[in-house]
Enzyme design. Sequence first.
Site, PDB file in Angstrom:
ATOM      1  N   SER A 135       1.273  -1.063  -0.070  1.00 47.98           N
ATOM      2  CA  SER A 135       0.087  -0.104  -0.223  1.00 47.98           C
ATOM      3  C   SER A 135       1.184   1.222  -0.195  1.00 47.98           C
ATOM      4  CB  SER A 135      -0.519  -0.818   1.354  1.00 47.98           C
ATOM      5  OG  SER A 135      -1.965   0.632   0.814  1.00 47.98           O
ATOM      6  N   ARG A 201     -11.985   6.790   9.276  1.00 46.29           N
ATOM      7  CA  ARG A 201     -12.040   5.551   8.932  1.00 46.29           C
ATOM      8  C   ARG A 201     -12.679   4.713   8.748  1.00 46.29           C
ATOM      9  NH1 ARG A 201      -6.784   2.361   8.827  1.00 46.29           N
ATOM     10  NH2 ARG A 201      -6.928   0.866  10.408  1.00 46.29           N
ATOM     11  N   ASP A 289      -9.027  -6.533  -3.988  1.00 51.39           N
ATOM     12  CA  ASP A 289      -8.523  -5.551  -3.660  1.00 51.39           C
ATOM     13  C   ASP A 289      -9.176  -4.421  -4.954  1.00 51.39           C
ATOM     14  OD1 ASP A 289      -7.699  -2.934  -3.142  1.00 51.39           O
ATOM     15  OD2 ASP A 289      -5.596  -4.118  -3.223  1.00 51.39           O
ATOM     16  N   HIS A 318      -8.373  -4.937   0.285  1.00 51.85           N
ATOM     17  CA  HIS A 318      -6.705  -4.491   0.096  1.00 51.85           C
ATOM     18  C   HIS A 318      -6.495  -4.731   1.527  1.00 51.85           C
ATOM     19  CE1 HIS A 318      -3.497  -1.500  -0.186  1.00 51.85           C
ATOM     20  NE2 HIS A 318      -3.999  -1.081   0.523  1.00 51.85           N
ATOM     21  N   ASP A 319      -6.737  -5.033   2.421  1.00 51.87           N
ATOM     22  CA  ASP A 319      -5.958  -4.934   3.837  1.00 51.87           C
ATOM     23  C   ASP A 319      -5.682  -6.792   3.742  1.00 51.87           C
ATOM     24  OD1 ASP A 319      -5.632  -3.481   5.195  1.00 51.87           O
ATOM     25  OD2 ASP A 319      -7.452  -3.290   6.459  1.00 51.87           O
TER      26      ASP A 319
HETATM   27  C1  ACO Z   1      -1.339  -2.268  19.290  1.00 48.28           C
HETATM   28  C2  ACO Z   1      -2.050  -1.863  17.415  1.00 48.28           C
HETATM   29  O1  ACO Z   1      -3.231  -1.600  17.293  1.00 48.28           O
HETATM   30  S1  ACO Z   1      -1.130  -1.405  16.607  1.00 48.28           S
HETATM   31  C3  ACO Z   1      -1.152  -1.686  14.735  1.00 48.28           C
HETATM   32  C4  ACO Z   1      -1.402  -0.596  14.135  1.00 48.28           C
HETATM   33  N1  ACO Z   1      -2.287  -0.529  13.561  1.00 48.28           N
HETATM   34  C5  ACO Z   1      -1.483  -0.741  11.566  1.00 48.28           C
HETATM   35  O2  ACO Z   1      -0.937  -1.823  11.830  1.00 48.28           O
HETATM   36  C6  ACO Z   1      -2.802  -1.057  11.151  1.00 48.28           C
HETATM   37  C7  ACO Z   1      -2.407  -2.175  10.249  1.00 48.28           C
HETATM   38  N2  ACO Z   1      -3.422  -2.926  10.773  1.00 48.28           N
HETATM   39  C8  ACO Z   1      -5.387  -3.375  10.265  1.00 48.28           C
HETATM   40  O3  ACO Z   1      -5.315  -2.675   9.531  1.00 48.28           O
HETATM   41  C9  ACO Z   1      -5.601  -4.302  10.591  1.00 48.28           C
HETATM   42  O4  ACO Z   1      -5.002  -4.723  12.490  1.00 48.28           O
HETATM   43  C10 ACO Z   1      -5.998  -5.683   9.736  1.00 48.28           C
HETATM   44  C11 ACO Z   1      -6.737  -5.499   8.584  1.00 48.28           C
HETATM   45  C12 ACO Z   1      -4.487  -6.739   9.752  1.00 48.28           C
HETATM   46  C13 ACO Z   1      -6.874  -6.178  10.584  1.00 48.28           C
HETATM   47  O5  ACO Z   1      -8.248  -5.851  10.768  1.00 48.28           O
HETATM   48  P1  ACO Z   1      -8.925  -5.864  11.802  1.00 48.28           P
HETATM   49  O6  ACO Z   1      -9.474  -4.477  12.341  1.00 48.28           O
HETATM   50  O7  ACO Z   1      -8.238  -6.471  13.417  1.00 48.28           O
HETATM   51  O8  ACO Z   1      -9.955  -7.443  12.150  1.00 48.28           O
HETATM   52  P2  ACO Z   1     -11.077  -7.121  12.027  1.00 48.28           P
HETATM   53  O9  ACO Z   1     -11.938  -5.758  10.373  1.00 48.28           O
HETATM   54  O10 ACO Z   1     -11.594  -8.291  11.532  1.00 48.28           O
HETATM   55  O11 ACO Z   1     -12.071  -6.866  13.075  1.00 48.28           O
HETATM   56  C14 ACO Z   1     -11.910  -6.966  13.902  1.00 48.28           C
HETATM   57  C15 ACO Z   1     -12.338  -6.268  15.187  1.00 48.28           C
HETATM   58  O12 ACO Z   1     -13.849  -5.919  15.160  1.00 48.28           O
HETATM   59  C16 ACO Z   1     -14.825  -6.090  16.218  1.00 48.28           C
HETATM   60  N3  ACO Z   1     -16.272  -6.253  15.904  1.00 48.28           N
HETATM   61  C17 ACO Z   1     -16.055  -7.189  14.741  1.00 48.28           C
HETATM   62  N4  ACO Z   1     -17.833  -6.642  14.029  1.00 48.28           N
HETATM   63  C18 ACO Z   1     -18.005  -6.144  15.129  1.00 48.28           C
HETATM   64  C19 ACO Z   1     -18.904  -5.651  15.317  1.00 48.28           C
HETATM   65  N5  ACO Z   1     -20.236  -5.990  14.795  1.00 48.28           N
HETATM   66  N6  ACO Z   1     -19.614  -4.842  15.960  1.00 48.28           N
HETATM   67  C20 ACO Z   1     -18.214  -3.982  17.029  1.00 48.28           C
HETATM   68  N7  ACO Z   1     -17.058  -4.539  16.483  1.00 48.28           N
HETATM   69  C21 ACO Z   1     -16.937  -5.208  16.108  1.00 48.28           C
HETATM   70  C22 ACO Z   1     -13.827  -6.954  16.648  1.00 48.28           C
HETATM   71  O13 ACO Z   1     -14.091  -7.383  17.801  1.00 48.28           O
HETATM   72  C23 ACO Z   1     -12.492  -7.222  16.433  1.00 48.28           C
HETATM   73  O14 ACO Z   1     -12.366  -6.096  17.978  1.00 48.28           O
HETATM   74  P3  ACO Z   1     -10.436  -6.388  18.036  1.00 48.28           P
HETATM   75  O15 ACO Z   1      -9.776  -5.329  17.446  1.00 48.28           O
HETATM   76  O16 ACO Z   1     -10.702  -5.093  18.884  1.00 48.28           O
HETATM   77  O17 ACO Z   1      -9.789  -7.652  18.254  1.00 48.28           O
HETATM   78  N1  HSE Z   2      -5.103  -0.455   6.974  1.00 44.76           N
HETATM   79  C1  HSE Z   2      -4.474  -0.030   6.922  1.00 44.76           C
HETATM   80  C2  HSE Z   2      -4.647   1.259   5.042  1.00 44.76           C
HETATM   81  C3  HSE Z   2      -4.267   0.341   4.220  1.00 44.76           C
HETATM   82  O1  HSE Z   2      -3.304   0.080   3.555  1.00 44.76           O
HETATM   83  C4  HSE Z   2      -3.562   0.769   8.014  1.00 44.76           C
HETATM   84  O2  HSE Z   2      -4.368   1.112   7.898  1.00 44.76           O
HETATM   85  O3  HSE Z   2      -2.309   1.639   7.102  1.00 44.76           O
END
Ligand code: ACO
Ligand code: HSE
Length: 342
Positions: A135, A201, A289, A318-319
């Site tokens: 990305s 977001r 994506d 995309h993710d």
């Molecule tokens: C500590 C840190 O977070 S550092 C991370 C830094 N961030 C990054 O680097 C960005 C990159 N990461 C991302 O974009 C994401 O983490 C990804 C793409 C890898 C995974 O996405 P996620 O949001 O974890 O997955 P998903 O879309 O399935 O959502 C799951 C979350 O939504 C919550 N959820 C799912 N459905 C619902 C709903 N209907 N209502 C409320 N919450 C919900 C789940 O309980 C889960 O919560 P959690 O994240 O607290 O465990």
């Molecule tokens: N999910 C990614 C962005 C998509 O590339 C982030 O939050 O960094």
Amino acid sequence: MSQEILHCPQPFLLECGKTLPQLQITYHTYGTLNAERNNVIWVCHALTANADVFDWWKGLFGTNFLFNPEEHFIICANILGSCYGTTGPLSENPESGEAYFQSFPDISIRDMVAAHEILRQHLGISKINILIGGSLGGQQALEWAILQPGIVQHLLIVATNAFHSPWGIAFNEAQRMAIRADHTYHLNVPDGGRKGLKAARAIALLSYRTYDTYSKTQRETDLNRTDNFNASSYQNYQGEKLVNRFDAYSYISLSKTMDSHNVGRHRGSVESALQQVKAKTLVIGISSDILFPTSEQRYLAQHIPGAIYQEIDSFYGHDGFLIETEKLTQLIETFLAVPVAK
Ligand SMILES: CC(=O)SCCNC(=O)CCNC(=O)[C@H](O)C(C)(C)COP(=O)(O)OP(=O)(O)OC[C@H]1O[C@@H](n2cnc3c(N)ncnc32)[C@H](O)[C@@H]1OP(=O)(O)O
Ligand SMILES: N[C@@H](CCO)C(=O)O
């Protein structure tokens, strides 16, 4: 793992012509540089991630995974404009003694790469064996491989493009409109624009996932429900989650950086810029994506000399670049098994 901060007291000239009086770069390293100095993996991170690649790209990076600290010297720096320790809109402007907020100058992907270059030289690294990013991270890695073709040996870029599309810019503009519609954004305070960022977001999530992901994960089981749907709660939850770890000023700055990404800028054409890449290149697309569709990665592979295109069939959109680490591992292992031609 070690987290370090590089302080650069010299003025940092930006592509827009403005100057940051000084620069701070926060970075993580894992493992050690070997005697041959040929085991460097440099990771460029995406929009809201940080320098701790072992935290956000688990399954590809970490002990027992393909990119591990036993074999490799892994470096990841927080990007310019972000809010995880590198200079960005919430940093203090030494000239005013106050945070920049909206006065933070426009930055570009090339500026991010220029900051990575400062760090590379500081670390005494002459060759990057593997430069990887997805990305916005892929946009940086690509720019770097064009700017410094002699340094990068293998370029691995996932779910990225040569220039940001009108579709991608439109998504980003819709997010910025949400932030600017929050009057607190204009107060220039650290938590300004939180409600706008939350909505931004939620908009962004639509481009990171797909119709099918929402249909599967947010399906209603209560036939009689007329409000408070799972999909609504999910959008709110995801917005809140970002607001608790990011700020609206960095978000706008970085999204504009993505918009202005164009490797052809001041280089005659996009195609001739891509021709400059010397690294052995693997371009990976994700079938589902909608934000960076696979046509963009096919185009990259078509114009980067000798590049190989591979596609991941993913349910996540995309993710998928963050989630499909087993599939990424297989493709990358196969690609790396063929030695670089001398
Ligand atoms: C500590 C840190 O977070 S550092 C991370 C830094 N961030 C990054 O680097 C960005 C990159 N990461 C991302 O974009 C994401 O983490 C990804 C793409 C890898 C995974 O996405 P996620 O949001 O974890 O997955 P998903 O879309 O399935 O959502 C799951 C979350 O939504 C919550 N959820 C799912 N459905 C619902 C709903 N209907 N209502 C409320 N919450 C919900 C789940 O309980 C889960 O919560 P959690 O994240 O607290 O465990
Ligand atoms: N999910 C990614 C962005 C998509 O590339 C982030 O939050 O960094």
